[in-house]
Design a protein around this motif. Structure first.
Motif, short mmCIF file in Angstrom:
data_model
loop_
_atom_site.label_atom_id
_atom_site.label_comp_id
_atom_site.label_asym_id
_atom_site.label_seq_id
_atom_site.Cartn_x
_atom_site.Cartn_y
_atom_site.Cartn_z
N SER A 21 54.20 40.81 44.44
CA SER A 21 54.33 42.25 44.20
C SER A 21 53.03 43.00 44.48
O SER A 21 52.97 44.23 44.37
CB SER A 21 54.76 42.50 42.75
OG SER A 21 53.75 42.07 41.85
N GLY A 22 51.96 42.26 44.79
CA GLY A 22 50.68 42.88 45.11
C GLY A 22 49.68 42.93 43.98
O GLY A 22 48.55 43.42 44.17
N ALA A 23 50.04 42.44 42.80
CA ALA A 23 49.10 42.43 41.68
C ALA A 23 47.98 41.43 41.94
O ALA A 23 48.22 40.33 42.46
CB ALA A 23 49.83 42.09 40.38
N LYS A 24 46.77 41.81 41.55
CA LYS A 24 45.59 40.97 41.77
C LYS A 24 45.01 40.52 40.44
O LYS A 24 44.83 41.33 39.53
CB LYS A 24 44.53 41.74 42.55
CG LYS A 24 44.94 42.18 43.94
CD LYS A 24 43.85 42.99 44.63
CE LYS A 24 43.62 44.34 43.97
NZ LYS A 24 42.64 45.17 44.69
N THR A 25 44.71 39.24 40.34
CA THR A 25 44.02 38.71 39.17
C THR A 25 42.93 37.75 39.63
O THR A 25 43.12 37.01 40.60
CB THR A 25 44.98 37.96 38.22
OG1 THR A 25 45.64 36.91 38.95
CG2 THR A 25 46.02 38.90 37.64
N VAL A 26 41.80 37.78 38.95
CA VAL A 26 40.71 36.86 39.28
C VAL A 26 41.02 35.50 38.70
O VAL A 26 41.21 35.36 37.50
CB VAL A 26 39.37 37.38 38.74
CG1 VAL A 26 38.27 36.34 38.93
CG2 VAL A 26 38.98 38.67 39.44
N LEU A 27 41.11 34.52 39.58
CA LEU A 27 41.39 33.15 39.14
C LEU A 27 40.10 32.45 38.74
O LEU A 27 40.07 31.67 37.79
CB LEU A 27 42.10 32.39 40.26
CG LEU A 27 42.71 31.03 39.96
CD1 LEU A 27 43.90 30.77 40.86
CD2 LEU A 27 41.69 29.91 40.12
N SER A 28 39.02 32.73 39.48
CA SER A 28 37.74 32.09 39.16
C SER A 28 36.59 32.96 39.65
O SER A 28 36.63 33.48 40.76
CB SER A 28 37.65 30.71 39.83
OG SER A 28 36.39 30.11 39.60
N ALA A 29 35.59 33.13 38.80
CA ALA A 29 34.36 33.82 39.21
C ALA A 29 33.44 32.79 39.84
O ALA A 29 32.47 32.31 39.24
CB ALA A 29 33.71 34.48 37.99
N ALA A 30 33.73 32.44 41.09
CA ALA A 30 33.07 31.33 41.74
C ALA A 30 31.61 31.62 42.07
O ALA A 30 30.79 30.71 42.15
CB ALA A 30 33.82 30.96 43.03
N GLY A 31 31.26 32.90 42.26
CA GLY A 31 29.91 33.25 42.66
C GLY A 31 29.68 32.97 44.12
O GLY A 31 30.56 32.50 44.84
N GLY A 32 28.47 33.27 44.59
CA GLY A 32 28.13 33.01 45.98
C GLY A 32 29.01 33.79 46.93
O GLY A 32 29.24 34.99 46.77
N GLY A 33 29.54 33.09 47.95
CA GLY A 33 30.43 33.71 48.93
C GLY A 33 31.66 32.86 49.16
O GLY A 33 31.68 32.03 50.08
N PRO A 34 32.71 33.00 48.33
CA PRO A 34 33.91 32.17 48.44
C PRO A 34 34.62 32.38 49.77
O PRO A 34 35.04 33.49 50.08
CB PRO A 34 34.78 32.63 47.27
CG PRO A 34 33.82 33.28 46.31
CD PRO A 34 32.79 33.92 47.19
N ASN A 35 34.77 31.31 50.54
CA ASN A 35 35.31 31.42 51.89
C ASN A 35 36.59 30.59 52.01
O ASN A 35 37.60 30.95 51.46
CB ASN A 35 34.24 31.00 52.90
CG ASN A 35 34.45 31.58 54.27
OD1 ASN A 35 35.57 31.67 54.75
ND2 ASN A 35 33.39 31.98 54.92
N GLY A 36 36.57 29.48 52.73
CA GLY A 36 37.79 28.71 52.95
C GLY A 36 38.27 28.00 51.69
O GLY A 36 37.46 27.48 50.91
N LEU A 37 39.58 27.97 51.52
CA LEU A 37 40.21 27.34 50.37
C LEU A 37 41.31 26.38 50.84
O LEU A 37 41.96 26.62 51.85
CB LEU A 37 40.86 28.37 49.46
CG LEU A 37 40.02 29.09 48.40
CD1 LEU A 37 40.78 30.30 47.89
CD2 LEU A 37 39.70 28.14 47.25
N ALA A 38 41.53 25.33 50.06
CA ALA A 38 42.66 24.42 50.30
C ALA A 38 43.05 23.76 49.00
O ALA A 38 42.21 23.57 48.11
CB ALA A 38 42.30 23.36 51.34
N ARG A 39 44.33 23.44 48.90
CA ARG A 39 44.85 22.73 47.73
C ARG A 39 44.73 21.23 47.97
O ARG A 39 45.15 20.72 49.00
CB ARG A 39 46.30 23.12 47.46
CG ARG A 39 46.85 22.66 46.13
CD ARG A 39 48.22 23.28 45.88
NE ARG A 39 48.72 22.97 44.56
CZ ARG A 39 49.48 21.92 44.26
NH1 ARG A 39 49.84 21.07 45.23
NH2 ARG A 39 49.90 21.69 43.02
N GLY A 40 44.13 20.52 47.00
CA GLY A 40 43.89 19.10 47.15
C GLY A 40 44.99 18.24 46.55
O GLY A 40 45.96 18.74 45.98
N PRO A 41 44.88 16.92 46.66
CA PRO A 41 45.90 16.00 46.18
C PRO A 41 46.10 16.02 44.67
O PRO A 41 47.16 15.62 44.18
CB PRO A 41 45.40 14.63 46.65
CG PRO A 41 43.93 14.80 46.87
CD PRO A 41 43.77 16.21 47.31
#
Length: 304
Positions: free
Chosen positions: A41-61
């Motif tokens: 629906s377009g709602a945004k929530t912060v999942l993690s305040a990772a800091g730095g410059g969060p770039n590529g993401l992937a789901r692991g095993p």
């Protein structure tokens, strides 16, 4: 121009989208330092305040999210483009993030005694290890070399596979996992490396580019960013400046270019029940978009 549906706006240089089973998309906000979930629906929530410059993401095993973090950058007022490393920049790193709690920890910040510079994109193989690129940090008068790496999720092993490279960005695996593709930003070239075993690449002799193969290069002023692979094996590369998603066959033919309403479409991933929904980060305008894709995308290992 493709029929683009804008899912969310106001994102601070979005990158690394991951399509989730519930129709949401998790992405990094490089300029914002957060990993953010965007619902259908377009709602945004912060999942993690990772800091730095969060770039590529992937789901692991293990169901966790694995993040390539470039360590952070400075941004000029009124511009979406970085001007150089953040004032507190020390190195880049790879983080593991618990998607339920947002808890994070750094898995890797160096390889072989050398600091990681700006980890950028990531893809998991069937064995549960991951390939990732390091773009190299750019400064006012010099830049770090980039490279390609392979690592395990428990923090026990990281291997440098290709180094140096000019500006390796997007990374993806062929459907049979016999090839790893790497898109280079500044040269607008797509390279391929044959996989002998997980984390081991064939080393082609000189004059092979970076010990791999050149698949395709585009003319004019175009720059490659991240990529995703279609189920057919074609490679969809986000193309900056001209604002396209360029689909390239493994033999180097340009199959199609899909125009985006943004000069900086930085990444693409596939989702939906039939894997024919493409989610694309439009980073100049700070938007996440979705479009119907003519071909199904390759379902990633460990994708929900």
């Amino acid at each position: 121009m493709a029929d683009v549906r804008v899912m969310a706006t106001g994102l601070r240089f979005p990158e690394g989208p991951v399509a989730m089973a519930d129709g949401s998309v998790v992405l990094g906000e490089i300029a914002g330092g957060t990993v953010t979930r965007v619902t259908s629906s377009g709602a945004k929530t912060v999942l993690s305040a990772a800091g730095g410059g969060p770039n590529g993401l992937a789901r692991g095993p293990d169901g966790a999210l694995y993040l390539c973090n470039n360590g952070g950058a400075e941004y000029a007022a009124g511009s979406f483009l970085a001007t150089g490393p953040a004032q507190n920049y020390q190195c880049g790193y790879v983080q593991r993030i618990d998607p339920r709690t947002g808890e994070m920890r750094v898995l890797y910040s160096q390889c072989g005694g050398h600091k990681l510079s700006a980890p950028n994109d990531i893809v998991f193989d069937r064995q549960g290890g991951f390939y990732f690129t390091d773009l190299g940090k750019r400064r006012g008068r010099d830049r770090d070399h980039g490279g390609v790496y392979y690592a395990l999720t428990d923090g026990s092993k990281i291997v440098e596979l290709v180094h140096p490279m000019l500006s390796p960005n997007g990374v993806g695996l062929s459907p049979d996992e016999k090839t790893v593709y790497v898109a280079d930003t500044e040269s607008s070239r797509l390279f391929a490396f044959d996989i002998l075993s997980p984390g081991v690449l064939r080393q082609e002799p000189f004059p092979a580019p970076y010990t791999g193969r050149l698949v395709c290069g585009l003319p004019g002023f175009q720059r490659f960013d991240s990529l995703a692979v279609e189920a057919s094996g074609n490679i969809a590369v986000a193309t900056l400046i001209t604002g396209h998603i360029t689909v390239i066959a493994p033999d180097g033919r340009v199959v199609r270019q899909v125009k985006m309403p943004d000069v900086y479409p930085t990444n693409i991933c596939f989702g939906g029940r039939d894997m024919k929904t493409a989610y694309i980060t439009l980073s100049a305008s700070g938007q996440l978009a979705a479009i119907d894709w003519p071909e199904p995308g390759l379902r990633l290992n460990f994708q929900e």
